[in-house]
Write a protein that holds these residues in place. Structure first.
Motif, PDB file in Angstrom:
ATOM      1  N   LYS B 149      11.595  -8.945  13.240  1.00 59.41           N
ATOM      2  CA  LYS B 149      11.544  -9.294  11.818  1.00 59.41           C
ATOM      3  C   LYS B 149      10.756  -8.231  11.044  1.00 59.41           C
ATOM      4  CE  LYS B 149      11.464 -13.947  10.417  1.00 59.41           C
ATOM      5  NZ  LYS B 149      10.809 -15.262  10.368  1.00 59.41           N
ATOM      6  N   LEU B 150       9.645  -7.802  11.637  1.00 55.72           N
ATOM      7  CA  LEU B 150       8.800  -6.815  10.944  1.00 55.72           C
ATOM      8  C   LEU B 150       9.553  -5.497  10.776  1.00 55.72           C
ATOM      9  CD1 LEU B 150       5.383  -7.462  12.721  1.00 55.72           C
ATOM     10  CD2 LEU B 150       6.032  -8.123  10.411  1.00 55.72           C
ATOM     11  N   ASP B 151      10.261  -5.072  11.813  1.00 57.49           N
ATOM     12  CA  ASP B 151      11.041  -3.827  11.727  1.00 57.49           C
ATOM     13  C   ASP B 151      12.067  -3.916  10.609  1.00 57.49           C
ATOM     14  OD1 ASP B 151       9.716  -2.567  13.703  1.00 57.49           O
ATOM     15  OD2 ASP B 151      11.215  -2.905  15.273  1.00 57.49           O
ATOM     16  N   ALA B 152      12.796  -5.051  10.612  1.00 55.25           N
ATOM     17  CA  ALA B 152      13.834  -5.218   9.591  1.00 55.25           C
ATOM     18  C   ALA B 152      13.210  -5.199   8.203  1.00 55.25           C
ATOM     19  CB  ALA B 152      14.586  -6.522   9.816  1.00 55.25           C
ATOM     20  N   ALA B 153      12.056  -5.876   8.069  1.00 54.68           N
ATOM     21  CA  ALA B 153      11.393  -5.938   6.762  1.00 54.68           C
ATOM     22  C   ALA B 153      10.947  -4.538   6.333  1.00 54.68           C
ATOM     23  CB  ALA B 153      10.199  -6.887   6.834  1.00 54.68           C
ATOM     24  N   ALA B 154      10.370  -3.772   7.297  1.00 52.56           N
ATOM     25  CA  ALA B 154       9.879  -2.434   6.951  1.00 52.56           C
ATOM     26  C   ALA B 154      11.046  -1.518   6.588  1.00 52.56           C
ATOM     27  CB  ALA B 154       9.086  -1.857   8.118  1.00 52.56           C
ATOM     28  N   ASP B 155      12.161  -1.646   7.318  1.00 54.77           N
ATOM     29  CA  ASP B 155      13.341  -0.835   7.013  1.00 54.77           C
ATOM     30  C   ASP B 155      13.844  -1.108   5.612  1.00 54.77           C
ATOM     31  OD1 ASP B 155      13.332   0.356   9.387  1.00 54.77           O
ATOM     32  OD2 ASP B 155      14.994  -0.767  10.277  1.00 54.77           O
ATOM     33  N   GLN B 156      13.916  -2.412   5.311  1.00 55.86           N
ATOM     34  CA  GLN B 156      14.572  -2.825   4.075  1.00 55.86           C
ATOM     35  C   GLN B 156      13.632  -2.705   2.879  1.00 55.86           C
ATOM     36  OE1 GLN B 156      17.354  -5.241   5.148  1.00 55.86           O
ATOM     37  NE2 GLN B 156      18.039  -5.975   3.192  1.00 55.86           N
ATOM     38  N   GLY B 157      12.341  -2.818   3.136  1.00 54.92           N
ATOM     39  CA  GLY B 157      11.373  -2.786   2.055  1.00 54.92           C
ATOM     40  C   GLY B 157      11.216  -4.161   1.436  1.00 54.92           C
ATOM     41  N   ILE B 158      10.044  -4.760   1.622  1.00 53.27           N
ATOM     42  CA  ILE B 158       9.802  -6.089   1.050  1.00 53.27           C
ATOM     43  C   ILE B 158       8.542  -6.034   0.209  1.00 53.27           C
ATOM     44  CG2 ILE B 158      10.922  -7.361   2.912  1.00 53.27           C
ATOM     45  CD1 ILE B 158       7.927  -7.984   3.798  1.00 53.27           C
ATOM     46  N   HIS B 159       8.346  -7.059  -0.622  1.00 55.46           N
ATOM     47  CA  HIS B 159       7.139  -7.065  -1.447  1.00 55.46           C
ATOM     48  C   HIS B 159       6.183  -8.192  -1.082  1.00 55.46           C
ATOM     49  CE1 HIS B 159       9.316 -10.187  -3.632  1.00 55.46           C
ATOM     50  NE2 HIS B 159      10.331  -9.344  -3.763  1.00 55.46           N
ATOM     51  N   THR B 160       6.718  -9.317  -0.557  1.00 53.35           N
ATOM     52  CA  THR B 160       5.851 -10.477  -0.372  1.00 53.35           C
ATOM     53  C   THR B 160       5.938 -11.017   1.042  1.00 53.35           C
ATOM     54  OG1 THR B 160       6.214 -11.074  -2.681  1.00 53.35           O
ATOM     55  CG2 THR B 160       5.289 -12.773  -1.271  1.00 53.35           C
ATOM     56  N   LEU B 161       4.769 -11.274   1.611  1.00 53.61           N
ATOM     57  CA  LEU B 161       4.693 -11.962   2.893  1.00 53.61           C
ATOM     58  C   LEU B 161       4.261 -13.397   2.617  1.00 53.61           C
ATOM     59  CD1 LEU B 161       4.496 -12.080   6.049  1.00 53.61           C
ATOM     60  CD2 LEU B 161       2.097 -11.427   5.767  1.00 53.61           C
ATOM     61  N   ILE B 162       5.049 -14.342   3.077  1.00 54.51           N
ATOM     62  CA  ILE B 162       4.681 -15.744   2.911  1.00 54.51           C
ATOM     63  C   ILE B 162       4.206 -16.271   4.252  1.00 54.51           C
ATOM     64  CG2 ILE B 162       5.506 -18.057   2.351  1.00 54.51           C
ATOM     65  CD1 ILE B 162       7.520 -16.780   0.465  1.00 54.51           C
ATOM     66  N   ILE B 163       2.980 -16.765   4.282  1.00 53.64           N
ATOM     67  CA  ILE B 163       2.457 -17.378   5.502  1.00 53.64           C
ATOM     68  C   ILE B 163       2.735 -18.872   5.410  1.00 53.64           C
ATOM     69  CG2 ILE B 163       0.393 -17.879   6.840  1.00 53.64           C
ATOM     70  CD1 ILE B 163       1.341 -15.010   7.093  1.00 53.64           C
ATOM     71  N   ASN B 164       3.617 -19.332   6.273  1.00 56.01           N
ATOM     72  CA  ASN B 164       4.094 -20.714   6.216  1.00 56.01           C
ATOM     73  C   ASN B 164       3.184 -21.596   7.066  1.00 56.01           C
ATOM     74  OD1 ASN B 164       5.523 -23.080   6.211  1.00 56.01           O
ATOM     75  ND2 ASN B 164       7.471 -22.180   6.867  1.00 56.01           N
ATOM     76  N   ALA B 165       2.356 -22.378   6.372  1.00 54.65           N
ATOM     77  CA  ALA B 165       1.475 -23.305   7.089  1.00 54.65           C
ATOM     78  C   ALA B 165       1.893 -24.738   6.805  1.00 54.65           C
ATOM     79  CB  ALA B 165       0.026 -23.079   6.676  1.00 54.65           C
ATOM     80  N   ILE B 166       3.171 -24.897   6.440  1.00 58.12           N
ATOM     81  CA  ILE B 166       3.654 -26.224   6.065  1.00 58.12           C
ATOM     82  C   ILE B 166       4.248 -26.900   7.289  1.00 58.12           C
ATOM     83  CG2 ILE B 166       5.352 -27.469   4.691  1.00 58.12           C
ATOM     84  CD1 ILE B 166       4.967 -25.271   2.605  1.00 58.12           C
ATOM     85  N   GLY B 167       3.627 -27.968   7.696  1.00 54.60           N
ATOM     86  CA  GLY B 167       4.197 -28.761   8.783  1.00 54.60           C
ATOM     87  C   GLY B 167       4.907 -29.933   8.151  1.00 54.60           C
ATOM     88  N   CYS B 168       6.114 -29.670   7.616  1.00 53.45           N
ATOM     89  CA  CYS B 168       6.736 -30.726   6.814  1.00 53.45           C
ATOM     90  C   CYS B 168       7.295 -31.837   7.688  1.00 53.45           C
ATOM     91  CB  CYS B 168       7.813 -30.159   5.903  1.00 53.45           C
ATOM     92  SG  CYS B 168       9.119 -29.308   6.784  1.00 53.45           S
TER      93      CYS B 168
END
Lengths: 333, 518
Positions: B149-168
């Protein structure tokens, strides 16, 4: 250990409970109808319920399906009761039986039973009876005349007895025939005022109590607001418009909302999910269509009340409405 | 912060109080570890032979097909065997597992990956490489290799990292407990993931009723240094923790159908993954354990445990003194978890929760009735699908309508099935229908290719036939011309025959040369 996919959480509702709640919500309106029109209402309910259950069982058997689950879901019972509540209380016993058997056998099971019927079975049964026996189907008794003995005499006379003399016209009948003969609303209302207060308030009272039951179903999420609101708006809006244009010729919206089968239709009949539209927006349009058609039939049609035909016509339109009212899926443009 | 909301959803019972009070406990190493070599998204190649000794943190299998993480021995001992075992993966199939007999010493490998006191000083590519080498996978339930996931994100260029702490989902409290006790590590891990992926902004998302966890994050943010972190709380509504639902809820943006969050500049990572990334980089060595909720109604031992990957569930239950007989066991929550068929199945990266309950809670054995089109399913669908219509199309195997009505967009959250008064196993039906659509696609593709091959062959054959015909025609012409010459000039017939033969050979040679050129 058996393999079963997610979700594992027990479902929170079931069809039999849904049907039971709707039956429960019918109680106040039904009680007042029994009180106003006498035991004929109860007799109809009894006849229709018994026939509905018997037909359901027989059809399931004929189709080679298990009988008990079908009877236990109470959908046949509900269809029988709804049809009974639409029938005038002074019918020969075989008419409710015939209508209910028709509704369940040809309105429901020939299509494949619960969930597969394109038309509201109760309304199909009602329309069948109305077309077959138009004279008997529009006669509602004057309450003071509906004594138990007479009821039996009619119910078991096989339809031969002349019943005109003991029945009174409903306000919708009066409106229709009166306006047909060139009378005005004011004149009709003046005439109505000559009656005792009692008969005039009968239908508003009945409608009010069905409204109460409907509000209970809404509050408990057993039905959703789109269809009932659609029906009531569809009925009241043209009524208001035309009443504003010519109050001499057209009844006011409140009269329409609380006359005949308006509330029963809006909250209990049009909301039958199987034959209604199933999308949220589609349901609103479905309800509006029924309301407008009821008003049109009441105003210009050949029958005093039009709930049954309005519902059946909109049943036909439901699949189209669902096609047109598909919500935009998330992530699609 | 403003909420943008997401469509549908529903309130579920909470049931987090069963397990969210007890502090984290660390379970000891069991005598036997069962380590799956095949992961949900890929397979790996075994590097050892049965009987070989292993150390804690030693690599035992390297990534093979698909998206796989390297597989490590989570304690020291001996690789006893490779067996096909049932895991808790929802497809219910047996997978190859390395069976480790532990020696109880838990001896670490001599040269583990170097500990890094300041991971943030590394170059993003180096960070991603270390995360890949540490075998970190998403700990939110899908267990997808984080580095991919990190490789794909770095390749594509992203702006926001969302840390999901939701145990819905009901019952699951591992992330709640993590943030209560280890918010600083989680935020530090978030900073590492942001640097590795190129994100410039971090949003930590928590459900608004998790007060203690929110307080933990807030105090960690107060002492945190260099990262731009915002905390956003969302109302408690299932499935608010779904990746697409979360992005929509936090930012109002929709991930297009068929695309991934990184395509619109977002990377979503589970809070546990962030904390794990930090710990493994700081301490060196691979990821060997996770936090798992062990929970159920009337379960005094309920709580969250740190447990080594490969620990059999059965051993955990025995260790904690939990009577499991006669209860249903689910890995994950009651909405999307998978029923455990063999209690000996191991803890994996996907094991966020072990739920034990009886039929009263988890039973859906009630009779299935026909759909009455009540539309409750459509009300709760977070993707705005029409599950009641999909149900009919799936019954009819009407693939065009299934596609048109967005079956492939279904996230299988189970909301529709839980509100269905007819108790129709909708999710199961959709899963099967999806498999049908995918199979049809593959079949269609195969057919298309076969047809292309066939047509190419036909064309080739025809061309060959034409060439042959042409050759024959030329030959006939030449012969005719030769005879004509012969008749005209009354040449020596022998000479004429030789000339004709020479002409034939020349012609053939030029032909051959032409065909070898091709």
């Amino acid at each position: 250990m058996s393999f079963r996919p997610a979700p594992h959480l027990r479902p929170r509702n079931d069809v039999p409970n849904l049907m039971r709640r709707v039956l429960l919500a019918l109680v106040p309106g039904t009680a007042i109808m029994v009180w106003l029109f006498g035991g004929g209402v109860l007799l109809n309910i009894l006849l229709c319920s018994a026939t509905a259950l018997a037909t359901e069982a027989a059809m399931q058997r004929l189709r080679g399906r298990p009988v008990a689950p079908a009877l236990n879901d109470h959908s046949a019972l509900l269809a029988g009761v709804l049809l009974a509540l639409c029938l005038p209380p002074l019918l020969p016993w075989w008419m409710p039986v015939l209508g209910t058997a028709f509704a369940l056998a040809l309105g429901k099971h020939v299509y494949g039973g619960l969930g597969f019927n394109p038309f509201n079975p109760a309304m199909l049964g009602y329309a069948f009876l109305l077309i077959s026996f138009p004279a008997q189907m529009v006669l509602w008794p004057a309450p003071e005349l509906a004594t138990p003995g007479l009821l039996q005499a009619i119910a078991f006379s096989g339809g031969a007895l002349e019943i005109d003399m003991i029945s009174g016209a409903t306000p919708l009948d009066r409106l229709k025939t009166g306006l047909g003969q060139g009378e005005t609303i004011i004149g009709l209302q003046a005439e109505r005022a000559l009656f005792s207060l009692h008969p005039d308030l009968r239908w508003p009272l009945i409608n009010g109590l069905f409204l109460l039951g409907g509000l209970y179903l809404l509050q408990r999420d057993y039905i959703r607001w789109q269809i009932p609101l659609g029906v009531l708006l569809g009925l009241a809006t043209p009524a208001l418009l035309f009443w504003l244009i010519d109050p001499q010729r057209f009844a006011d919206p409140l009269f329409h909302l609380f006359a005949g089968g308006a509330m029963l239709g809006a909250f209990f009949i049009a909301t039958d999910p199987v034959s209604a539209a199933t999308t949220t927006r589609g349901r609103l349009y479905y309800g509006l269509g029924i309301g407008i058609l009821v008003w049109v039939i009441r105003t210009w049609g050949g029958y005093p009340d039009g709930v049954a035909f309005a519902v059946l016509l909109m049943n036909l339109a439901a699949p189209l409405l669902d096609r047109l009212c598909r919500p935009r899926i998330q992530g699609h443009s | 912060m403003a909420q943008h909301g997401f469509p549908g959803g529903l309130q579920l019972p909470d049931w987090k109080h069963w397990s969210d009070d007890a502090p984290l406990r660390t379970l000891p190493v069991p005598p036997e570890l069962v380590i799956p070599l095949d992961q949900p998204n890929g397979r790996s190649r075994l590097l050892l032979e049965p009987g070989d000794p292993v150390m804690r943190g030693q690599i035992i299998a390297e990534p093979g097909e698909g998206w796989a993480s390297p597989v490590f021995a989570t304690s020291s001992g001996r690789l006893a065997a490779v067996e096909w075992r049932l895991t808790a993966h929802p497809d219910g199939q047996r997978v190859r597992c390395a069976i480790l007999h532990c020696d109880g010493h838990d001896t670490p490998l001599d040269s583990p990956a170097a500990a890094l006191p300041h991971p943030l000083s590394l170059h993003p590519a180096e960070l991603r490489r270390r995360i890949r080498d540490a075998g970190i996978s998403g700990l939110g339930g899908a267990a997808f290799p984080t580095a991919e996931k990190l490789d794909a994100a770095a390749d594509q260029g992203i702006h926001t990292l969302i840390i999901n702490a939701i145990g819905c989902e009901p019952c699951i409290t591992c992330d709640d407990r993590l943030l209560r006790e280890r918010a600083p590590e989680t935020l530090a891990g978030a900073a590492v993931l942001a640097r590795a992926s190129g994100a410039t902004r971090i949003i930590v998302a928590i459900e608004e009723d998790r007060k203690a966890a929110i307080a933990g994050v807030q105090s960690a943010m107060a002492t945190a240094h260099d990262v731009a972190v915002t905390l956003q709380t969302v109302p408690v509504r299932y499935p608010s923790g779904g990746e697409r639902q979360l992005i929509r809820n936090l930012t109002g943006r929709e991930v297009p159908s068929g695309a991934l969050p990184i395509d619109i500049g977002f990377l979503v990572q589970n809070a546990g993954t962030a904390a794990a990334a930090w710990q493994t980089l700081r301490d060196g060595g691979p990821l060997l354990e996770r936090i798992m909720s062990v929970t159920g109604p009337n379960l005094p031992q309920a709580g969250n445990v740190r447990v080594r990957f490969g620990t059999p569930m059965l051993w955990i239950l025995g260790h904690l003194g939990i009577a499991w007989q006669g209860k249903r066991m689910v890995q994950g929550g009651p909405m999307m978890g998978s029923l455990i068929q063999d209690p000996r199945c191991p803890v994996t990266a996907a094991s966020n929760c072990l739920l034990l309950a009886d039929d009263a809670l988890l039973g859906n054995s009630a009779v299935e009735r026909p759909c009455i089109r009540c539309g409750e399913c459509a009300r709760v669908c977070p993707v705005r699908l029409l599950p009641q219509q999909l149900h009919w199309f799936a019954r009819d195997d009407d693939r065009d309508s299934l596609r048109q009505h967005g079956l492939m967009d279904c996230i299988e959250c189970g909301a529709c099935a839980v509100v269905c008064p007819s108790h129709i196993p909708l999710v199961q039906q959709y899963r099967e229908a999806k498999a049908g659509l995918i199979a049809a696609d593959i079949e269609q593709d195969r057919a298309r290719r076969a047809r292309a091959r066939f047509e190419a062959r036909e064309a080739r054959l025809q061309q060959r036939a034409e060439e042959q015909q042409q050759r024959r025609a030329e030959k006939r012409e030449a012969l005719k011309a030769a005879q004509q010459d012969d008749a005209d000039s009354h040449k020596d017939p022998r000479k004429a025959a030789i000339e004709a033969a020479l002409a034939r050979t020349r012609h053939k040679r030029s032909k051959d040369a032409g065909s070898t050129d091709r």
